[in-house]
Scaffold this active site. Structure first.
Site, mmCIF file in Angstrom:
data_model
loop_
_atom_site.group_PDB
_atom_site.id
_atom_site.type_symbol
_atom_site.label_atom_id
_atom_site.label_comp_id
_atom_site.label_asym_id
_atom_site.label_seq_id
_atom_site.Cartn_x
_atom_site.Cartn_y
_atom_site.Cartn_z
ATOM 1 N N THR A 20 0.805 -1.238 0.000
ATOM 2 C CA THR A 20 0.000 0.000 0.000
ATOM 3 C C THR A 20 0.836 1.284 0.000
ATOM 4 O O THR A 20 0.296 2.362 0.224
ATOM 5 C CB THR A 20 -0.959 0.031 1.220
ATOM 6 O OG1 THR A 20 -0.179 0.011 2.419
ATOM 7 C CG2 THR A 20 -1.910 -1.138 1.221
ATOM 8 N N TRP A 21 2.120 1.178 -0.270
ATOM 9 C CA TRP A 21 2.975 2.375 -0.316
ATOM 10 C C TRP A 21 2.549 3.231 -1.514
ATOM 11 O O TRP A 21 2.458 2.709 -2.630
ATOM 12 C CB TRP A 21 4.433 1.935 -0.450
ATOM 13 C CG TRP A 21 5.457 3.000 -0.213
ATOM 14 C CD1 TRP A 21 5.292 4.175 0.446
ATOM 15 C CD2 TRP A 21 6.826 2.956 -0.651
ATOM 16 N NE1 TRP A 21 6.485 4.861 0.465
ATOM 17 C CE2 TRP A 21 7.439 4.154 -0.196
ATOM 18 C CE3 TRP A 21 7.584 2.027 -1.365
ATOM 19 C CZ2 TRP A 21 8.778 4.445 -0.444
ATOM 20 C CZ3 TRP A 21 8.911 2.308 -1.609
ATOM 21 C CH2 TRP A 21 9.501 3.498 -1.160
ATOM 22 N N ASP A 47 -0.412 -5.147 3.568
ATOM 23 C CA ASP A 47 0.777 -4.574 4.208
ATOM 24 C C ASP A 47 0.721 -3.055 4.194
ATOM 25 O O ASP A 47 0.470 -2.438 3.158
ATOM 26 C CB ASP A 47 2.033 -5.022 3.439
ATOM 27 C CG ASP A 47 3.280 -4.385 4.025
ATOM 28 O OD1 ASP A 47 3.734 -4.863 5.076
ATOM 29 O OD2 ASP A 47 3.785 -3.394 3.448
ATOM 30 N N TYR A 52 3.524 5.325 5.485
ATOM 31 C CA TYR A 52 2.881 5.435 4.168
ATOM 32 C C TYR A 52 1.752 6.466 4.125
ATOM 33 O O TYR A 52 0.656 6.181 3.617
ATOM 34 C CB TYR A 52 2.354 4.071 3.698
ATOM 35 C CG TYR A 52 3.401 2.977 3.556
ATOM 36 C CD1 TYR A 52 4.769 3.255 3.539
ATOM 37 C CD2 TYR A 52 3.021 1.640 3.436
ATOM 38 C CE1 TYR A 52 5.712 2.251 3.423
ATOM 39 C CE2 TYR A 52 3.966 0.634 3.312
ATOM 40 C CZ TYR A 52 5.315 0.953 3.312
ATOM 41 O OH TYR A 52 6.244 -0.051 3.191
ATOM 42 N N GLN A 160 10.592 -8.728 6.240
ATOM 43 C CA GLN A 160 10.124 -8.195 4.952
ATOM 44 C C GLN A 160 11.302 -7.520 4.247
ATOM 45 O O GLN A 160 11.927 -6.607 4.803
ATOM 46 C CB GLN A 160 8.996 -7.181 5.216
ATOM 47 C CG GLN A 160 8.327 -6.757 3.924
ATOM 48 C CD GLN A 160 7.202 -5.744 4.135
ATOM 49 O OE1 GLN A 160 7.269 -4.618 3.657
ATOM 50 N NE2 GLN A 160 6.169 -6.150 4.834
ATOM 51 N N TYR A 188 9.151 -7.537 -0.772
ATOM 52 C CA TYR A 188 8.536 -6.256 -1.153
ATOM 53 C C TYR A 188 9.080 -5.757 -2.488
ATOM 54 O O TYR A 188 10.114 -6.226 -2.957
ATOM 55 C CB TYR A 188 8.636 -5.225 -0.037
ATOM 56 C CG TYR A 188 9.969 -4.572 0.271
ATOM 57 C CD1 TYR A 188 10.598 -3.694 -0.616
ATOM 58 C CD2 TYR A 188 10.578 -4.776 1.509
ATOM 59 C CE1 TYR A 188 11.786 -3.061 -0.293
ATOM 60 C CE2 TYR A 188 11.774 -4.153 1.840
ATOM 61 C CZ TYR A 188 12.380 -3.288 0.932
ATOM 62 O OH TYR A 188 13.552 -2.659 1.253
HETATM 63 P P1 NAP Z 1 5.782 -2.897 -6.612
HETATM 64 O O1 NAP Z 1 4.680 -3.654 -5.980
HETATM 65 O O2 NAP Z 1 7.023 -3.608 -7.007
HETATM 66 O O3 NAP Z 1 5.268 -2.116 -7.892
HETATM 67 C C1 NAP Z 1 4.186 -1.246 -7.843
HETATM 68 C C2 NAP Z 1 3.986 -0.716 -9.263
HETATM 69 O O4 NAP Z 1 3.554 -1.790 -10.106
HETATM 70 C C3 NAP Z 1 2.927 0.361 -9.332
HETATM 71 O O5 NAP Z 1 3.358 1.316 -10.267
HETATM 72 C C4 NAP Z 1 1.712 -0.389 -9.857
HETATM 73 O O6 NAP Z 1 0.875 0.417 -10.636
HETATM 74 C C5 NAP Z 1 2.354 -1.400 -10.758
HETATM 75 N N1 NAP Z 1 1.496 -2.565 -10.934
HETATM 76 C C6 NAP Z 1 1.001 -3.362 -9.955
HETATM 77 N N2 NAP Z 1 0.281 -4.368 -10.486
HETATM 78 C C7 NAP Z 1 0.310 -4.190 -11.829
HETATM 79 C C8 NAP Z 1 -0.254 -4.893 -12.917
HETATM 80 N N3 NAP Z 1 -0.954 -6.011 -12.727
HETATM 81 N N4 NAP Z 1 -0.020 -4.416 -14.185
HETATM 82 C C9 NAP Z 1 0.722 -3.300 -14.384
HETATM 83 N N5 NAP Z 1 1.284 -2.594 -13.383
HETATM 84 C C10 NAP Z 1 1.081 -3.037 -12.109
HETATM 85 O O7 NAP Z 1 6.250 -1.673 -5.675
HETATM 86 P P2 NAP Z 1 6.183 -1.257 -4.172
HETATM 87 O O8 NAP Z 1 4.930 -0.534 -3.919
HETATM 88 O O9 NAP Z 1 7.475 -0.575 -3.891
HETATM 89 O O10 NAP Z 1 6.232 -2.609 -3.321
HETATM 90 C C11 NAP Z 1 5.089 -3.300 -2.888
HETATM 91 C C12 NAP Z 1 4.815 -3.080 -1.411
HETATM 92 O O11 NAP Z 1 5.893 -3.521 -0.589
HETATM 93 C C13 NAP Z 1 4.677 -1.618 -0.999
HETATM 94 O O12 NAP Z 1 3.478 -1.047 -1.474
HETATM 95 C C14 NAP Z 1 4.819 -1.721 0.493
HETATM 96 O O13 NAP Z 1 3.627 -2.187 1.083
HETATM 97 C C15 NAP Z 1 5.950 -2.747 0.606
HETATM 98 N N6 NAP Z 1 7.289 -2.130 0.699
HETATM 99 C C16 NAP Z 1 7.963 -2.278 1.885
HETATM 100 C C17 NAP Z 1 9.227 -1.695 2.033
HETATM 101 C C18 NAP Z 1 9.968 -1.884 3.335
HETATM 102 O O14 NAP Z 1 10.996 -1.226 3.545
HETATM 103 N N7 NAP Z 1 9.507 -2.748 4.194
HETATM 104 C C19 NAP Z 1 9.821 -0.977 0.984
HETATM 105 C C20 NAP Z 1 9.112 -0.868 -0.218
HETATM 106 C C21 NAP Z 1 7.854 -1.456 -0.344
HETATM 107 P P3 NAP Z 1 -0.581 0.871 -10.100
HETATM 108 O O15 NAP Z 1 -0.328 1.501 -8.773
HETATM 109 O O16 NAP Z 1 -1.016 1.805 -11.165
HETATM 110 O O17 NAP Z 1 -1.447 -0.346 -10.010
#
Ligand code: NAP
Length: 279
Positions: A20-21, A47, A52, A160, A188
Site C-alpha cells: 500500500t505504499w 501490508d 505510508y 520483509q 517487497y
Molecule cells: P511494486 O509492488 O514492485 O510495484 C508497484 C507498481 O507496479 C505500481 O506502479 C503499480 O501500478 C504497478 N502494478 C502493480 N500491479 C500491476 C499490474 N498487474 N499491471 C501493471 N502494473 C502493475 O512496488 P512497491 O509498492 O514498492 O512494493 C510493494 C509493497 O511492498 C509496498 O506497497 C509496500 O507495502 C511494501 N514495501 C515495503 C518496504 C519496506 O521497507 N519494508 C519498501 C518498499 C515497499 P498501479 O499503482 O497503477 O497499479
C-alpha cells in the site's frame, strides 16, 4: 490462492498479498476498490506502515465490515521504536486503521533504539491483544542473529525484504536463514517498485514466452517465480481493481522446474552484496 505459514506456528496467509505504499496518492475511491477486489480474489494479506502517509486510512475504508478476513500488517518507524514509542505508534496505527488489533507488527528497518527495547514493546502489545505477532523488515542475517539471541526461537514471524527479478540478493543468505528458523520472508517491491522488465528486453521476452504457455501475464510469472520457495510470500501494490485481479491470479500459477531455470538464467542472482539492498 496458495497460502503459506506466517512464521513457525503462525496462521496460513495468502502467498500474494497487497502492498500500500503510495496508495494514498491517487484516486482514493479506486484505491479502496482495488484493495476490496484484491480481498475478493484471495489477497487477504495487506501490508502498510505508519510511514505510508494516509494509506492506513484508505485501508480502513477497504476492510470495513470484513476485518476478520484480513491479515493486517503495519510497521513502526525506527525513530519511534523505543519501548514507549512503539506502543504509542501502534495505537496510532490501530486508530487510523479503525481496528483493535494487527495480525503482525514490524520494525520497518533497524535504527538506533536497542532491539531489546522494541522487542519488549512488541511483547507488551501481544499481551494487551493489540498485535497477534511481530516481525522485522530490512534485516540482514547479522541483525537476525542478534534479534534471535534476544527474542528466542519461534518469536520472529517475518522479515520483509526487497526482492524482485533483478534484485535477488536475499537468496544468498536471508532466505536460507529464515527457512532454518521458521521465519516467513515477505518480498517487497516484487515489480521493482516501478521498474518491471520491458517486453522488448531479453528477460522480458523470456517472461512473455512462459506467460503465453500458461495463458498468464509476465507479471503473474514474476510473482510466481518470486514466491516459489515455501517460506516466501510477496506483496505487490496495485491501485486499480484490474491490476489487483491480475496479481491475485498469480497465487494459482505453478511454474515448472524448466521455467524456473529459464528465469534464473534470464535474471541472474549475481554475487552476494556486502550489505542487504533496500529501498
Ligand atoms: P511494486 O509492488 O514492485 O510495484 C508497484 C507498481 O507496479 C505500481 O506502479 C503499480 O501500478 C504497478 N502494478 C502493480 N500491479 C500491476 C499490474 N498487474 N499491471 C501493471 N502494473 C502493475 O512496488 P512497491 O509498492 O514498492 O512494493 C510493494 C509493497 O511492498 C509496498 O506497497 C509496500 O507495502 C511494501 N514495501 C515495503 C518496504 C519496506 O521497507 N519494508 C519498501 C518498499 C515497499 P498501479 O499503482 O497503477 O497499479
Amino acid at each position: 490462492m496458495q497460502t503459506k505459514a506466517f512464521g513457525s506456528n503462525g496462521p496460513q496467509v495468502s502467498a500474494i498479498g497487497q502492498g500500500t505504499w503510495y496508495l494514498d496518492r491517487g484516486d482514493r475511491k479506486a484505491a479502496v476498490a482495488a484493495l476490496r477486489r484484491g480481498l475478493d480474489a484471495g489477497m487477504t494479506h495487506i501490508d502498510t506502515a505508519e510511514m505510508y502517509g494516509d494509506a492506513e486510512l484508505v485501508i480502513a475504508d477497504a476492510i470495513a465490515g470484513r476485518r476478520d478476513d484480513v491479515f493486517l500488517v503495519s510497521k513502526v518507524l525506527p525513530s519511534n521504536a523505543s519501548r514507549r514509542g512503539t506502543i504509542t505508534a501502534c495505537e496510532r496505527s490501530l486508530k487510523r486503521l479503525k481496528t483493535d488489533r494487527l495480525d503482525c507488527y514490524l520494525l520497518h528497518w533497524r535504527g538506533t533504539y536497542p532491539l531489546a527495547e522494541t522487542v519488549a514493546a512488541f511483547d507488551e502489545l501481544i499481551a494487551a491483544g493489540k498485535i497477534r505477532s511481530w516481525g522485522v523488515s530490512n534485516f540482514d542475517t547479522e541483525d537476525l542473529d542478534e534479534l534471535l539471541d534476544i527474542a528466542g526461537e519461534g518469536k520472529i514471524a517475518c522479515n520483509q525484504v526487497l526482492y524482485h527479478l533483478r534484485e535477488r540478493a536475499i537468496e544468498h543468505a536471508v532466505i536460507p536463514w529464515c527457512a532454518q528458523h521458521g521465519v516467513a520472508v515477505v518480498a517487497y517491491s516484487p515489480f521493482g517498485h516501478n521498474d518491471f522488465p520491458a517486453a522488448s528486453s531479453k528477460g522480458g521476452a523470456v517472461l512473455q514466452s512462459i506467460a503465453q504457455a500458461h495463458q498468464a501475464t509476465p507479471r503473474q510469472v514474476a510473482l510466481s517465480f518470486l514466491a516459489r520457495a515455501p517460506s516466501v510470500l510477496t506483496i505487490p501494490k496495485a491501485s486499480s481493481a484490474e491490476h489487483a485481479t491480475e496479481n491475485a491470479a498469480a497465487g494459482d500459477l505453478r511454474l515448472s522446474d524448466r521455467e524456473i531455470a529459464a528465469l534464473d538464467e534470464a535474471f541472474p542472482r549475481g554475487p552476494k552484496p556486502r550489505s542487504l539492498p533496500m529501498l
